[in-house]
Design a protein around this motif. Structure first.
Motif, PDB file in Angstrom:
ATOM      1  N   MET A 118     -24.831  91.385  61.527  1.00 49.95           N
ATOM      2  CA  MET A 118     -26.288  91.394  61.365  1.00 49.95           C
ATOM      3  C   MET A 118     -26.779  90.080  60.768  1.00 49.95           C
ATOM      4  O   MET A 118     -27.795  89.523  61.199  1.00 49.95           O
ATOM      5  N   GLN A 119     -26.070  89.555  59.777  1.00 50.01           N
ATOM      6  CA  GLN A 119     -26.459  88.282  59.173  1.00 50.01           C
ATOM      7  C   GLN A 119     -26.370  87.139  60.178  1.00 50.01           C
ATOM      8  O   GLN A 119     -27.231  86.262  60.214  1.00 50.01           O
ATOM      9  N   ARG A 120     -25.315  87.125  60.997  1.00 47.08           N
ATOM     10  CA  ARG A 120     -25.178  86.082  62.019  1.00 47.08           C
ATOM     11  C   ARG A 120     -26.329  86.151  63.018  1.00 47.08           C
ATOM     12  O   ARG A 120     -26.837  85.123  63.475  1.00 47.08           O
ATOM     13  N   LYS A 121     -26.741  87.356  63.354  1.00 44.18           N
ATOM     14  CA  LYS A 121     -27.861  87.541  64.281  1.00 44.18           C
ATOM     15  C   LYS A 121     -29.155  87.001  63.669  1.00 44.18           C
ATOM     16  O   LYS A 121     -29.923  86.285  64.327  1.00 44.18           O
ATOM     17  N   MET A 122     -29.403  87.309  62.399  1.00 40.00           N
ATOM     18  CA  MET A 122     -30.604  86.821  61.723  1.00 40.00           C
ATOM     19  C   MET A 122     -30.582  85.305  61.589  1.00 40.00           C
ATOM     20  O   MET A 122     -31.604  84.635  61.766  1.00 40.00           O
ATOM     21  N   LEU A 123     -29.406  84.752  61.274  1.00 41.11           N
ATOM     22  CA  LEU A 123     -29.271  83.304  61.151  1.00 41.11           C
ATOM     23  C   LEU A 123     -29.598  82.631  62.475  1.00 41.11           C
ATOM     24  O   LEU A 123     -30.367  81.659  62.531  1.00 41.11           O
ATOM     25  N   LYS A 124     -29.032  83.133  63.552  1.00 40.70           N
ATOM     26  CA  LYS A 124     -29.266  82.569  64.873  1.00 40.70           C
ATOM     27  C   LYS A 124     -30.743  82.626  65.245  1.00 40.70           C
ATOM     28  O   LYS A 124     -31.300  81.645  65.774  1.00 40.70           O
ATOM     29  N   GLU A 125     -31.403  83.738  64.969  1.00 38.54           N
ATOM     30  CA  GLU A 125     -32.822  83.874  65.288  1.00 38.54           C
ATOM     31  C   GLU A 125     -33.657  82.841  64.549  1.00 38.54           C
ATOM     32  O   GLU A 125     -34.557  82.226  65.132  1.00 38.54           O
ATOM     33  N   ARG A 126     -33.357  82.632  63.292  1.00 33.43           N
ATOM     34  CA  ARG A 126     -34.100  81.645  62.498  1.00 33.43           C
ATOM     35  C   ARG A 126     -33.831  80.228  62.992  1.00 33.43           C
ATOM     36  O   ARG A 126     -34.738  79.390  63.049  1.00 33.43           O
ATOM     37  N   GLN A 127     -32.590  79.931  63.346  1.00 30.33           N
ATOM     38  CA  GLN A 127     -32.263  78.598  63.850  1.00 30.33           C
ATOM     39  C   GLN A 127     -32.963  78.328  65.182  1.00 30.33           C
ATOM     40  O   GLN A 127     -33.488  77.231  65.410  1.00 30.33           O
ATOM     41  N   LEU A 128     -32.980  79.302  66.063  1.00 27.41           N
ATOM     42  CA  LEU A 128     -33.638  79.129  67.362  1.00 27.41           C
ATOM     43  C   LEU A 128     -35.149  78.969  67.195  1.00 27.41           C
ATOM     44  O   LEU A 128     -35.781  78.217  67.947  1.00 27.41           O
ATOM     45  N   LYS A 129     -35.724  79.655  66.217  1.00 25.80           N
ATOM     46  CA  LYS A 129     -37.155  79.482  65.949  1.00 25.80           C
ATOM     47  C   LYS A 129     -37.438  78.062  65.473  1.00 25.80           C
ATOM     48  O   LYS A 129     -38.426  77.436  65.895  1.00 25.80           O
ATOM     49  N   LEU A 130     -36.580  77.532  64.611  1.00 27.82           N
ATOM     50  CA  LEU A 130     -36.731  76.143  64.169  1.00 27.82           C
ATOM     51  C   LEU A 130     -36.629  75.181  65.350  1.00 27.82           C
ATOM     52  O   LEU A 130     -37.411  74.230  65.465  1.00 27.82           O
ATOM     53  N   HIS A 136     -18.323  76.006  61.339  1.00 26.49           N
ATOM     54  CA  HIS A 136     -17.826  75.023  60.382  1.00 26.49           C
ATOM     55  C   HIS A 136     -18.707  74.906  59.141  1.00 26.49           C
ATOM     56  O   HIS A 136     -18.523  74.017  58.332  1.00 26.49           O
ATOM     57  N   HIS A 137     -19.690  75.816  58.983  1.00 25.52           N
ATOM     58  CA  HIS A 137     -20.496  75.836  57.760  1.00 25.52           C
ATOM     59  C   HIS A 137     -20.110  77.078  56.956  1.00 25.52           C
ATOM     60  O   HIS A 137     -20.327  78.207  57.401  1.00 25.52           O
ATOM     61  N   ASP A 138     -19.545  76.856  55.785  1.00 22.80           N
ATOM     62  CA  ASP A 138     -19.140  77.960  54.918  1.00 22.80           C
ATOM     63  C   ASP A 138     -20.297  78.273  53.974  1.00 22.80           C
ATOM     64  O   ASP A 138     -20.642  77.458  53.123  1.00 22.80           O
ATOM     65  N   ALA A 139     -20.902  79.453  54.135  1.00 23.09           N
ATOM     66  CA  ALA A 139     -22.071  79.812  53.348  1.00 23.09           C
ATOM     67  C   ALA A 139     -21.671  80.487  52.035  1.00 23.09           C
ATOM     68  O   ALA A 139     -20.858  81.407  52.027  1.00 23.09           O
ATOM     69  N   GLN A 140     -22.240  80.021  50.943  1.00 27.02           N
ATOM     70  CA  GLN A 140     -22.044  80.643  49.650  1.00 27.02           C
ATOM     71  C   GLN A 140     -23.022  81.806  49.469  1.00 27.02           C
ATOM     72  O   GLN A 140     -22.703  82.802  48.825  1.00 27.02           O
ATOM     73  N   GLU A 141     -24.219  81.664  50.063  1.00 26.49           N
ATOM     74  CA  GLU A 141     -25.258  82.679  49.928  1.00 26.49           C
ATOM     75  C   GLU A 141     -26.194  82.583  51.128  1.00 26.49           C
ATOM     76  O   GLU A 141     -26.486  81.493  51.612  1.00 26.49           O
ATOM     77  N   PHE A 142     -26.669  83.728  51.601  1.00 27.58           N
ATOM     78  CA  PHE A 142     -27.619  83.772  52.707  1.00 27.58           C
ATOM     79  C   PHE A 142     -28.527  84.981  52.549  1.00 27.58           C
ATOM     80  O   PHE A 142     -28.042  86.104  52.374  1.00 27.58           O
ATOM     81  N   ARG A 143     -29.837  84.716  52.589  1.00 29.29           N
ATOM     82  CA  ARG A 143     -30.791  85.825  52.595  1.00 29.29           C
ATOM     83  C   ARG A 143     -32.126  85.370  53.187  1.00 29.29           C
ATOM     84  O   ARG A 143     -32.439  84.176  53.215  1.00 29.29           O
ATOM     85  N   ILE A 144     -32.908  86.332  53.622  1.00 28.99           N
ATOM     86  CA  ILE A 144     -34.217  86.087  54.190  1.00 28.99           C
ATOM     87  C   ILE A 144     -35.255  86.540  53.169  1.00 28.99           C
ATOM     88  O   ILE A 144     -35.249  87.693  52.724  1.00 28.99           O
ATOM     89  N   ASN A 145     -36.181  85.636  52.802  1.00 29.46           N
ATOM     90  CA  ASN A 145     -37.219  85.977  51.839  1.00 29.46           C
ATOM     91  C   ASN A 145     -38.571  86.206  52.499  1.00 29.46           C
ATOM     92  O   ASN A 145     -39.395  86.967  51.979  1.00 29.46           O
ATOM     93  N   ALA A 146     -38.837  85.512  53.592  1.00 31.36           N
ATOM     94  CA  ALA A 146     -40.155  85.625  54.249  1.00 31.36           C
ATOM     95  C   ALA A 146     -40.008  85.349  55.729  1.00 31.36           C
ATOM     96  O   ALA A 146     -39.052  84.733  56.181  1.00 31.36           O
TER      97      ALA A 146
END
Length: 271
Positions: free
Chosen positions: A6-18, A261-271
């Motif tokens: 689920m986190q990978r899906k949210m990350l991808k969506e945000r990256q594609l929006k950017l 190749h990006h190791d995430a220490q923390e990931f969350r969506i605030n807005a």
């Protein structure tokens, strides 16, 4: 920290929006860009992000990159262009277009007092000298600048002892050569901007060293291809470029190599 599905899906969506907003901004202001690195490979082989990739990379001619940086305050709500000009503490000679409605802390940057958000990478493409002596001097200069910038990060543990020792000693030498990082970045940015009459171009902040030296003719034309739900630009000479960087690029890597190749220490969506 390993992201779940689920986190990978949210990350991808945000990256594609950017990426979508970046493309629209470039088209509005007449700026050229191309997909590059793993994102170029994804555009050609997968018509989208490589399934196991975790970032998006684009490059721009230096003049258009500088125009983008000069318009950083026009990128919209919840957007921040992280680069040396906007956040010198980042120690970057490229840019990250960030979504400030998110938190994404890369492990290597976790101790830095900077923005930590979901991003796409934007690299300037510079002229590269053609003569052997000029290229050798450029390579050495670039090497010690990269090593000095590496000192700002929290390094990942090296698997090879000799390599770890060599890198540590070279980093210490780079500190002697460049005690003031801000001054070093100012000088090297001016150095990279110097035009030269050459058939080569270079991605200073790329991940592949000498393989990031490209023939200018590869970027003489532009093609458009599908990338997920978007239409993106790629260099007309993509085949030669991808062969130089990846070899048989249409062949999938071994299963054990299919990882981001990006190791995430923390990931969350605030807005």
């Amino acid at each position: 920290m390993e992201l779940n599905e689920m986190q990978r899906k949210m990350l991808k969506e945000r990256q594609l929006k950017l990426l979508e907003e970046f493309i629209a901004f470039c088209e509005k202001h007449g700026m050229e860009y191309w997909m590059i690195g793993g994102s170029l490979l994804g555009a050609v082989r997968h018509r989208g992000m490589i399934p196991w990739d975790d970032d998006i990379d684009v490059c721009m001619p230096r003049k258009d990159y500088d125009r983008l940086v000069s318009r950083a305050d026009q990128l919209g709500k919840n957007r921040f262009l992280q680069c040396f000009e906007t956040e010198p503490e980042s120690g970057m000679l490229f840019a990250k277009l960030m979504d400030t409605g998110t938190v994404y802390v890369e492990t290597s940057r976790r101790k830095m007092n900077i923005h930590h958000c979901v991003f796409i990478d934007i690299f300037p493409l510079d002229d590269y000298p053609q003569g052997l002596i000029s290229r050798t001097l450029r390579t050495l200069r670039d090497l010690f600048v990269k090593l000095r910038l590496r000192c700002l990060y929290t390094p990942a543990p090296e698997r090879q002892l000799l390599r770890a020792m060599a890198v540590r000693h070279l980093c210490e030498l780079s500190k002697l050569l460049h005690s003031d990082v801000t001054e070093m970045c100012l000088r090297h940015r001016a150095y990279l901007r110097q035009p030269c009459c050459s058939e080569y171009m270079y991605l200073f902040a790329g991940a592949y060293g000498r393989k990031d030296v490209y023939r200018r003719e590869w970027f003489a034309g532009t093609l458009t291809v599908r990338y997920e739900h978007l239409t993106v630009r790629i260099p007309a000479g993509y085949d030669a470029l991808l062969k130089q960087v990846y070899g048989e690029y249409m062949k999938y890597p071994a299963e054990c190599m299919r990882k981001g190749h990006h190791d995430a220490q923390e990931f969350r969506i605030n807005a």
